[in-house]
Design an enzyme around this catalytic site. Structure first.
Site, mmCIF file in Angstrom:
data_model
loop_
_atom_site.group_PDB
_atom_site.id
_atom_site.type_symbol
_atom_site.label_atom_id
_atom_site.label_comp_id
_atom_site.label_asym_id
_atom_site.label_seq_id
_atom_site.Cartn_x
_atom_site.Cartn_y
_atom_site.Cartn_z
ATOM 1 N N SER A 63 0.792 -1.242 0.000
ATOM 2 C CA SER A 63 0.000 0.000 0.000
ATOM 3 C C SER A 63 0.819 1.284 0.000
ATOM 4 C CB SER A 63 -0.923 0.034 1.208
ATOM 5 O OG SER A 63 -2.056 -0.719 0.942
ATOM 6 N N LYS A 66 0.368 3.443 -2.918
ATOM 7 C CA LYS A 66 -0.801 4.326 -3.084
ATOM 8 C C LYS A 66 -0.381 5.802 -3.107
ATOM 9 C CE LYS A 66 -3.975 0.904 -1.380
ATOM 10 N NZ LYS A 66 -4.248 -0.003 -0.304
ATOM 11 N N TYR A 188 -3.463 -2.135 -10.374
ATOM 12 C CA TYR A 188 -3.405 -1.991 -8.901
ATOM 13 C C TYR A 188 -2.462 -3.032 -8.289
ATOM 14 C CZ TYR A 188 -4.912 -2.228 -4.032
ATOM 15 O OH TYR A 188 -4.929 -2.259 -2.650
ATOM 16 N N TYR A 240 -4.382 3.710 7.847
ATOM 17 C CA TYR A 240 -5.775 3.211 7.939
ATOM 18 C C TYR A 240 -6.384 3.565 9.298
ATOM 19 C CZ TYR A 240 -3.003 0.452 4.764
ATOM 20 O OH TYR A 240 -2.095 0.071 3.850
ATOM 21 N N VAL A 258 1.195 -3.826 3.765
ATOM 22 C CA VAL A 258 1.159 -5.137 4.441
ATOM 23 C C VAL A 258 2.421 -5.966 4.219
ATOM 24 C CG1 VAL A 258 -1.343 -5.462 4.693
ATOM 25 C CG2 VAL A 258 -0.200 -6.181 2.586
HETATM 26 N N1 GLN Z 1 -2.156 -5.156 -2.117
HETATM 27 C C1 GLN Z 1 -2.718 -5.095 -0.797
HETATM 28 C C2 GLN Z 1 -4.227 -5.214 -0.865
HETATM 29 O O1 GLN Z 1 -4.791 -4.718 -1.774
HETATM 30 C C3 GLN Z 1 -2.314 -3.791 -0.159
HETATM 31 C C4 GLN Z 1 -2.899 -3.628 1.210
HETATM 32 C C5 GLN Z 1 -1.971 -2.994 2.196
HETATM 33 O O2 GLN Z 1 -0.756 -2.923 1.995
HETATM 34 N N2 GLN Z 1 -2.523 -2.583 3.308
HETATM 35 O O3 GLN Z 1 -4.878 -5.809 -0.055
#
Ligand code: GLN
Length: 304
Positions: A63, A66, A188, A240, A258
C-alpha cells in the site's frame, strides 16, 4: 545528530517485537518472509544516508504504492480528483467494504484500497501505459533505475484478491470505476507488487519533504501545495484505522503496507523508512511503528 547511534538503539529496543504479531497471510507470496527481518534507513535532504539491519534488502511495498499513484493522479487532474474520492480518515480496515454502500461508491480517502482503486482507474483512463508511468515515477524519485515489479507477488495477489475485485465491482455499480475491473486490478496489483528496499523508499519520498522537488536532480514532481496535501493525507489516513495512534506515537506523516514497510516524512529535513514484516491487527508493521516512535523521541524531531 548521531543517527548511527540512534538507529542502533532503536534496533535493540524493537527487536523483542519481531516474535509478536502476524506476517500477512492473505497474499501467499508474502507469508514466507522471515519474521526477524528488520531494516531502517534515514535519508536527509542534504544527501546523507544512514542505515541499520536489512535496509538494502528488497520487500513488497504494497500500500505504500498508493502514494505514488496519488502523486500521479494529483498531477494529472488536480482538484477534480476530490469528486471521486474523499479526504477523511475511514476509521475502518484498509480493505473494508462497509462505508462504500451508504457513501454511494465514493471512497473515504485515496490511501485505502477502495480509494486507490479509483485512482488506478483514473491512471488507466489518462495514460496509455500506466504501469510504465508508475515505475518511471518510482525510479525517478528514488534515483534507482533497477527498481521493478515482483511478478511472483503480483500473480499471488491476483489469485487471492477477492476483496479488491469486490470493491472494484461495487464501485463500478456506482459508476466510480469506469474501466474494466480486470484491467484496474491488474494495474493496482502491479503497483502494490513493486519491490524496493528501505533506502530506495526513504529516498523516493524526499520530494514530499522538499515541497515537491526531487532534491538530487532538482526536478519538479508536484507543486508545494500538492506536496502539503499529500503529507496531510498521509498523517490523517496513511495507516488506515491506526492513523490516529501513529500520529500520536510518531508525530509524522507516514504510509504503511502489508509487506511490513512504513515510510515517514519530516518536511524540510528527511525521510525515514522501516521494514519489519510482522504486523499488528490493523495490518501495520509492529516493529516499524515502534521504531518510528523511538526515532522521533530520540531525535526530538517531528512535525509538532
Ligand atoms: N495489495 C494489498 C491489498 O490490496 C495492499 C494492502 C496494504 O498494503 N494494506 O490488499
Amino acid at each position: 545528530m548521531n543517527y548511527d547511534n540512534i538507529l542502533k538503539e532503536i534496533y535493540t529496543e524493537v527487536s523483542p517485537l519481531f516474535d509478536k504479531g502476524e506476517i500477512a497471510q492473505y497474499i501467499p507470496a508474502l507469508s514466507t518472509v522471515p519474521r526477524n527481518k528488520f531494516g531502517m534507513a534515514v535519508c536527509t535532504l542534504d544527501g546523507e544516508t544512514y542505515t541499520i539491519g536489512d535496509a538494502y534488502e528488497q520487500f513488497s511495498i504494497q500500500s505504500i504504492s498508493k502514494v505514488y499513484s496519488l502523486t500521479l493522479v494529483f498531477k494529472l487532474i488536480g482538484e477534480r480528483l476530490w469528486k471521486r474520492v474523499g479526504k477523511e480518515p475511514s476509521g475502518n480496515p484498509f480493505n473494508s467494504l462497509v462505508q462504500l454502500e451508504y457513501e454511494k461508491g465514493i471512497p473515504r480517502n485515496p490511501l485505502i484500497n477502495a480509494g486507490s482503486l479509483v485512482l488506478t482507474d483514473i491512471l488507466l483512463s489518462e495514460f496509455q501505459e500506466p504501469k510504465k508511468e508508475i515505475l518511471n515515477l518510482v525510479r525517478k524519485t528514488s534515483g534507482n533505475n533497477a527498481i521493478n515489479y515482483d511478478n511472483a507477488v503480483i500473480a499471488s495477489e491476483k489469485i487471492t484478491g477477492h476483496r479488491n475485485f469486490a470493491l472494484a465491482h461495487f464501485m463500478q455499480s456506482f459508476k466510480n470505476i469506469l474501466n474494466p475491473v480486470d484491467d484496474v486490478l491488474d494495474v493496482y496489483f502491479h503497483h502494490c507488487g513493486i519491490a524496493m528496499n528501505c533506502v530506495d523508499l526513504a529516498r523516493s519520498f524526499l520530494f514530499l519533504a522538499n515541497h515537491g522537488i526531487i532534491p538530487d536532480s532538482g526536478e519538479y514532481v508536484i507543486s508545494k501545495s500538492e506536496a502539503k496535501r499529500i503529507n496531510a493525507l498521509m498523517l490523517t489516513c496513511g495507516l488506515y484505522d491506526e492513523s490516529g495512534d501513529f500520529a500520536f506515537r510518531a508525530g509524522l506523516p507516514g504510509k504503511s503496507g502489508v509487506g511490513g514497510g512504513i515510510v515517514a516524512v519530516l518536511p524540510e529535513k528527511l525521510c525515514v523508512s522501516v521494514w519489519g514484516p510482522s504486523l499488528g491487527p490493523a495490518g501495520n508493521s509492529l516493529a516499524g511503528i515502534a521504531a518510528l516512535e523511538h526515532f522521533t523521541t530520540l531525535t526530538g524531531m517531528s512535525v509538532f
